[in-house]
Design a protein around this motif. Structure first.
Motif, mmCIF file in Angstrom:
data_model
loop_
_atom_site.group_PDB
_atom_site.id
_atom_site.type_symbol
_atom_site.label_atom_id
_atom_site.label_comp_id
_atom_site.label_asym_id
_atom_site.label_seq_id
_atom_site.Cartn_x
_atom_site.Cartn_y
_atom_site.Cartn_z
ATOM 1 N N LYS A 1 0.822 -1.210 0.000
ATOM 2 C CA LYS A 1 0.000 0.000 0.000
ATOM 3 C C LYS A 1 0.856 1.261 0.000
ATOM 4 C CE LYS A 1 -3.953 -2.112 2.363
ATOM 5 N NZ LYS A 1 -4.788 -2.099 3.596
ATOM 6 N N SER A 2 1.951 1.238 0.757
ATOM 7 C CA SER A 2 2.787 2.441 0.852
ATOM 8 C C SER A 2 4.247 2.074 1.037
ATOM 9 C CB SER A 2 2.323 3.324 2.023
ATOM 10 O OG SER A 2 2.464 2.640 3.252
ATOM 11 N N ASN B 1 0.510 -4.147 -9.861
ATOM 12 C CA ASN B 1 -0.237 -3.468 -8.791
ATOM 13 C C ASN B 1 0.708 -2.550 -8.023
ATOM 14 O OD1 ASN B 1 -2.939 -4.747 -8.987
ATOM 15 N ND2 ASN B 1 -1.775 -6.611 -8.535
ATOM 16 N N ASP C 1 -0.168 2.191 -3.587
ATOM 17 C CA ASP C 1 -1.083 3.338 -3.590
ATOM 18 C C ASP C 1 -0.341 4.636 -3.333
ATOM 19 O OD1 ASP C 1 -3.251 1.663 -3.996
ATOM 20 O OD2 ASP C 1 -3.707 1.492 -1.863
ATOM 21 N N LYS C 2 0.714 4.534 -2.513
ATOM 22 C CA LYS C 2 1.477 5.730 -2.159
ATOM 23 C C LYS C 2 2.965 5.423 -2.173
ATOM 24 C CE LYS C 2 -2.360 7.434 0.624
ATOM 25 N NZ LYS C 2 -2.904 7.633 1.995
ATOM 26 N N ASN D 1 0.084 8.801 -7.406
ATOM 27 C CA ASN D 1 0.493 8.004 -6.244
ATOM 28 C C ASN D 1 1.942 8.257 -5.823
ATOM 29 O OD1 ASN D 1 1.363 6.739 -8.627
ATOM 30 N ND2 ASN D 1 1.373 4.712 -7.684
#
Length: 248
Positions: free
Chosen positions: A3-4, A27, A30-31, A54
């Motif tokens: 995710k990050s 994928n 996200d960040k 992102n």
């Protein structure tokens, strides 16, 4: 899926290459928080951030310890309540001092501050965010999807593999970073945060020089593949970009 991820020293070389590689995977995180010391010297990174929402750029001089609390607040504004999944301590320095007779104390002190002290102190500052991510992702196995610290080291830090003279500041400071990584892996294990150190290979960067054997792309591809695959068995280990475990 991560995710990050925070990557220090992302304006050039391996740091910039890691940002590009992460954006190319099926994928991407996200960040992606990429740090640099000077925006003017990070033209390509700024161009990437303008194209990809992102990617977030934060200013950070890892040797300015007084700036860490403010940096953490800015990071929290980006991450919100999700915490930080991966801290990649990539920023480093490579004093080109080859012989003992050319060495002075400032070479050693500066190398240790950047290569050893900074990763330890930045990790200390950001551990609460890693703990939050580990708790928020309790359904995930130990690894980068939960919480991980990745410290950029070097085969030159391997005591058993050392067969060359000189380079005292770099070799010694990275060997100390290896010890710090191993210690972190023990101390943070109960918090479900893992820690490993990585050797990127001898790469054609400003640090590695033009005679290096490896281009940036295969190195960062291997590193990202490894980050995505690490688990509890990797915790506290020393690995090469292609996944090979290295001797201390």
């Amino acid at each position: 899926m991560i995710k990050s991820i925070l990557i220090t020293g992302s304006n050039r070389g391996l740091g910039l290459g890691l940002v590009k590689q992460l954006l190319s995977i099926p994928n991407p995180p996200d960040k992606i928080i990429a740090t640099c010391r000077n925006l003017e010297n990070a033209k390509e990174l700024r161009e990437i951030a303008n194209k990809h929402k992102n990617v977030h750029i934060l200013l950070l001089d890892v040797t300015d310890f007084n700036s860490y609390d403010d940096f953490k607040r800015k990071l929290e504004n980006i991450l919100q309540d999700d915490g930080l999944n991966v801290l990649f301590n990539n920023a480093g320095t490579y004093p080109r001092v080859t012989k003992l007779e050319l060495l002075n104390s400032s070479h050693l002190v500066n190398a240790f501050v950047t290569n050893t002290v900074a990763p330890i102190m930045l990790t200390k500052t950001l551990v609460p965010l890693l703990k939050t991510a580990a708790q928020k992702n309790s359904d995930k196995p130990i690894g980068s999807e939960r919480a991980a610290i990745i410290n950029m080291s070097s085969i030159l830090a391997s005591i058993s593999e050392n067969s060359s003279e000189g380079l005292y500041p770099y070799k010694c400071s990275k060997a100390a970073l290896n010890m710090a990584t191993k210690t972190l892996s023990i101390e943070l294990k109960e918090d479900n945060i893992m820690a490993i150190c990585l050797h990127p290979g001898w790469v054609k960067t400003d640090m590695g020089g033009p005679n290096a054997r490896l281009d940036i792309e295969p190195s960062v591809k291997g590193i990202v593949d490894l980050i995505l695959s690490v688990n509890s068995e990797h915790n506290g280990g020393f690995y090469q970009y292609d996944g090979k475990q290295l001797p201390w």
